[in-house]
Design an enzyme around this catalytic site. Structure first.
Site, PDB file in Angstrom:
ATOM      1  N   HIS A 196       0.837  -1.034  -0.134  1.00 12.25           N
ATOM      2  CA  HIS A 196       0.023   0.002   0.106  1.00 12.25           C
ATOM      3  C   HIS A 196       0.966   1.148  -0.041  1.00 12.25           C
ATOM      4  CE1 HIS A 196       0.755  -0.542   4.491  1.00 12.25           C
ATOM      5  NE2 HIS A 196       0.561   0.561   4.568  1.00 12.25           N
ATOM      6  N   ASP A 197       1.889   1.302   0.612  1.00 12.78           N
ATOM      7  CA  ASP A 197       2.904   2.610   0.425  1.00 12.78           C
ATOM      8  C   ASP A 197       4.151   2.519  -0.261  1.00 12.78           C
ATOM      9  OD1 ASP A 197       1.574   4.038   2.275  1.00 12.78           O
ATOM     10  OD2 ASP A 197       2.181   3.500   3.942  1.00 12.78           O
ATOM     11  N   LYS A 200       6.037   5.326  -1.483  1.00  7.43           N
ATOM     12  CA  LYS A 200       7.094   6.189  -0.433  1.00  7.43           C
ATOM     13  C   LYS A 200       8.458   5.941  -0.876  1.00  7.43           C
ATOM     14  CE  LYS A 200       3.842   6.336   3.342  1.00  7.43           C
ATOM     15  NZ  LYS A 200       3.657   6.294   4.892  1.00  7.43           N
ATOM     16  N   HIS A 225       2.644   9.659  -3.004  1.00  5.68           N
ATOM     17  CA  HIS A 225       3.120   8.706  -3.002  1.00  5.68           C
ATOM     18  C   HIS A 225       2.026   7.270  -3.374  1.00  5.68           C
ATOM     19  CE1 HIS A 225       0.686   8.058   0.921  1.00  5.68           C
ATOM     20  NE2 HIS A 225       0.850   6.867   0.702  1.00  5.68           N
ATOM     21  N   HIS A 251      -6.018   6.381   0.220  1.00  2.00           N
ATOM     22  CA  HIS A 251      -6.265   7.742   1.035  1.00  2.00           C
ATOM     23  C   HIS A 251      -7.469   8.643   0.510  1.00  2.00           C
ATOM     24  CE1 HIS A 251      -2.639   7.650   3.617  1.00  2.00           C
ATOM     25  NE2 HIS A 251      -1.837   6.874   2.759  1.00  2.00           N
ATOM     26  N   ASP A 279      -5.996   0.218   8.063  1.00  3.29           N
ATOM     27  CA  ASP A 279      -4.584   1.131   7.929  1.00  3.29           C
ATOM     28  C   ASP A 279      -4.485   2.212   8.875  1.00  3.29           C
ATOM     29  OD1 ASP A 279      -2.103   1.759   7.243  1.00  3.29           O
ATOM     30  OD2 ASP A 279      -2.799   3.115   5.929  1.00  3.29           O
TER      31      ASP A 279
END
Length: 328
Positions: A196-197, A200, A225, A251, A279
């Protein structure tokens, strides 16, 4: 003029004897009344050894119930014919597969007392299928191991609390199960959660690891990101669209004020809505360089407070229900 000669029909017994497929006449009680050479060869027994034996005695134990059900449907007229893939046990103990077609064998001017079974040997096909399934499971395990490893590496760079990736994957699986997702969809959710990240990776350490609040320019950079992670993950050919949706849209907010696409309500993909709740919950109960850990009850209260604003109300309700005995 070419003279034609009448064609004499073949003797039915000769057809029975020389058919390339196995042919069995089976009494209603399961007794094998007669079997042709191809059938005897399939079973690895002589015709004499098979005649008078119950077909259930040479059927794999796990397939006896399905065999009885197929016979019953044909005998009672519930089906003109029953087709099933089943296993038999040869004389040497080898398990062989057949595709069997069972239908009534009515004698002339009398009620039927037996059925005919046509059996085709599909053992090699089944073995090939099983080898492919084993290979597919190994490839799936390799993919999931790689995705999880990358996710854990990402959380280390982001100074996340240790275990965040595994925890949100587990929470997402529990919540997805509670919401009735299929096994395939749960795997897609797990894959998206593990990466999910991913975006980044494109954020400079000075921004990603900053202990205090980000200024507007830094926050705008941080928000990229989700888009960047989606772009990177899209290059993984086996990653499903639903998993990519988690990476891009986790997000987004129910009220449309999130990023990167400002989607609102059910326009946000379901798996992203599910993952977002998990999350945020884990982020709230975890200690970070810029915050103390919240209690479990305070985190649930915050989720309920954001119900219909940040989060899908139905998903929040399902999540809270997972912890019903502990909810405040």
């Amino acid at each position: 003029m070419t003279q034609t000669h009448p064609v004499t029909p073949a003797d039915p017994q000769a057809l029975f004897e020389h058919a390339g497929a196995g042919l069995l006449e089976i009494a209603f009680d399961g007794t094998i009344l007669q079997i042709n050479p191809s059938g005897a060869e399939f079973f690895g027994r002589s015709r004499a050894a098979l005649t008078g034996v119950s077909v259930l005695d040479v059927t794999h134990p796990d397939d006896v119930a399905r065999t009885l059900e197929a016979l019953s449907r044909v005998i009672h007229g519930e089906a003109h014919a029953a087709v099933l893939e089943k296993r038999y046990v040869r004389a040497d103990g080898e398990i062989v597969w057949s595709r069997s077609r069972v239908s009534l064998l009515p004698p002339q001017n009398a009620p039927a007392t037996s059925v005919v079974a046509v059996i085709a040997d599909i053992t090699e096909l089944k073995r090939a299928q099983q080898e492919l399934e084993t290979l597919n499971r190994a490839l799936q395990d390799t993919l999931e191991g790689g995705l999880l490893g990358l996710g854990i590496a990402l959380e280390a760079r982001d100074l996340e609390t240790s275990g965040h990736t595994v925890r949100v994957m587990d929470l997402s699986h529990q919540l997805g199960t509670a919401l009735g997702l299929s096994g395939v969809t749960l795997n897609e959710l797990k894959h998206g959660a593990s990466l999910h990240d991913l975006g980044k990776l494109t954020i400079p350490d000075a921004v990603l690891c900053k202990p205090g609040r980000l200024d507007p320019a830094e926050w705008a950079l941080m928000q990229t990101h989700a888009h960047n992670g989606h772009a990177i993950a899209s290059r993984i050919p086996t990653l499903a669209r639903a998993a990519l949706d988690v990476i891009r849209h986790h997000h987004e907010r129910w009220d449309g004020s999130g990023y990167p696409d400002r989607l609102a309500g059910e326009r946000i993909p379901l798996l992203a809505r599910i993952f977002t709740v998990c999350d945020v919950y884990d982020a709230l109960i975890s200690e970070r360089p810029y915050k103390s850990a919240w209690t479990h009850d305070d985190a649930l209260k915050e989720l309920r407070a954001q119900r219909g604003r940040q989060f899908d109300p139905h998903v929040v309700d399902a999540f809270v229900s997972l912890f019903r005995p502990h909810a405040a």
